[in-house]
Write an enzyme that holds these catalytic residues in place. Sequence first.
Site, mmCIF file in Angstrom:
data_model
loop_
_atom_site.group_PDB
_atom_site.id
_atom_site.type_symbol
_atom_site.label_atom_id
_atom_site.label_comp_id
_atom_site.label_asym_id
_atom_site.label_seq_id
_atom_site.Cartn_x
_atom_site.Cartn_y
_atom_site.Cartn_z
ATOM 1 N N THR A 1 36.793 -9.419 -0.792
ATOM 2 C CA THR A 1 38.243 -9.586 -0.961
ATOM 3 C C THR A 1 39.000 -8.864 0.154
ATOM 4 O OG1 THR A 1 37.902 -9.677 -3.339
ATOM 5 C CG2 THR A 1 40.143 -9.242 -2.595
ATOM 6 N N LYS B 1 38.151 4.384 -2.854
ATOM 7 C CA LYS B 1 38.596 5.582 -3.605
ATOM 8 C C LYS B 1 37.441 6.256 -4.332
ATOM 9 C CE LYS B 1 39.240 2.252 -6.863
ATOM 10 N NZ LYS B 1 39.480 0.985 -6.302
ATOM 11 N N VAL C 1 44.424 4.242 -2.178
ATOM 12 C CA VAL C 1 45.346 4.500 -3.296
ATOM 13 C C VAL C 1 46.507 3.511 -3.213
ATOM 14 C CG1 VAL C 1 46.887 6.163 -4.398
ATOM 15 C CG2 VAL C 1 44.790 6.963 -3.293
ATOM 16 N N LYS D 1 42.320 7.739 -7.986
ATOM 17 C CA LYS D 1 43.480 7.679 -7.082
ATOM 18 C C LYS D 1 44.350 8.931 -7.271
ATOM 19 C CE LYS D 1 43.330 2.620 -7.261
ATOM 20 N NZ LYS D 1 43.785 1.433 -8.019
#
Length: 431
Positions: A15, A107, A134, A207
């Site tokens: 993606t 992350k 994040v 995050k």
Amino acid sequence: MSPRVIKVGLLGLGTVGGGVYRVLHKNRELIARKTGVGLEIAKILVRDPHKDRGLPLAPGVLTTDPHAILDNPEIELVVEVMGGTGAALEYARRALAQGKSLVTANKDMLAAHGKELFRLAQERGADLLFEASVAGGIPIIRVLKQCLAANRIEQVIGILNGTTNYMLTRMTAEGSDFQEVLRAAQALGYAEADPTNDVEGYDAARKTAILASIAFNTRISFKDVYVEGITKITAADITYARELGYVIKLLGIAKDTPEGIEVRTHPALLPQTHPLAAVQDAFNAVFVRGDAVGDTMFYGRGAGDLPTASAVVADMMDAARNILHRVPGIISCTCFEERPLKPMGRVRCKNYVRLRVVDRPGVLAQIAKVFGDHQVSLAAVTQKDTRGDRAELVLITHEVAEQNLRDALADLGPLEVVEEIGNVLRVEGDD
Ligand code: NAP
Ligand code: HSE
């Protein structure tokens, strides 16, 4: 004169990797003019080189051999968009150890292994940039590290997970229950088949750890973050919260207090007037309070191929500029302090408590006494949903230390008049 070309190795073409490729392809000229550097994707590591990716890939650019990137002296910049803490971590270490600059969206890796990776980057004079890790496309890492650098940051509160914000938005709009909305979120591709990371709050907590580390200049890892997910939120909680003037949101919260750094991720009642309360659907937002700037908020898409690629490619441009001007690593790790964490039991919040109780004279007095015995002061009590000799009580406490509330709840549970402690949620953003 044609610009200097910097060769890039891309680890992953899913993606985010696909989005990075598309943005670089579409905005190639603009990127070169803005940076003075041509970014050339020299090699892309994938698992399956035969998959149709719908991208205009140069012949031979795909590889299944990590050496073709990590041990290639021509590649100066590595972009890790594979995910996870297995091979991705090993490759990140190797890239940095070779002095290559690294851009990552990962992350999970940073929230667990950030300290080691930043040390390696510093030792080798390489950049380690991670804007996309994040809140996807929202600029927030650079904001905290650079734009708000003059401030002592007092608090950071974020809606950091799009899946759960989408689910809570639907529950609020339609009065639906958690399971129903989860199925809808899965059908739309927001929630994964195994939604644990999102609904249990782990994604948002990772995050939060990254944001807290930067905001307070002290290393905070995933394991330091107190985490609760949204699985216990009911349609009734959302309705009662609305009646009281609140919305329920999954929040990542980091605060600088005299007793240490507070860092937690949990659902909370947020006043309908708070700027974060307006953040709907799969959008993310981060609210930052600094001692000079005051209140600020950053809003946008926290995931998706192009929004995430927007952040990754901007990091690549910064890294490339730094390579061009021979200053990689110029803005390195900012965790120069060692701050204590505030134990969760000492965190002070207002709270929402929903109890199912026996509906008869004297019950409220018994319950109020237990709270009073533990110095929990009640700000509001409402009786709801009376059926036969049972009723639901919704209480809002004044601000109280978490441990006092826990002790009170432990004493309430066994009372003959308390059938069930339905839910307990903290109230945030009232200050
Ligand atoms: P993804 O769609 O699953 O893509 C992962 C890519 O890495 C695939 O191309 C896969 O190859 C490749 N890959 C995985 N393991 C590999 C291995 N051991 N060897 C070689 N190639 C390997 O993942 P994504 O959604 O793009 O996420 C990537 C990272 O970005 C994660 O850290 C994620 O947390 C972060 N992120 C994602 C989003 C988002 O919206 N998706 C937003 C912010 C941050 P194949 O294609 O051949 O399978
Ligand atoms: N699963 C995340 C979310 C996106 O729902 O926001 C990747 O961090």
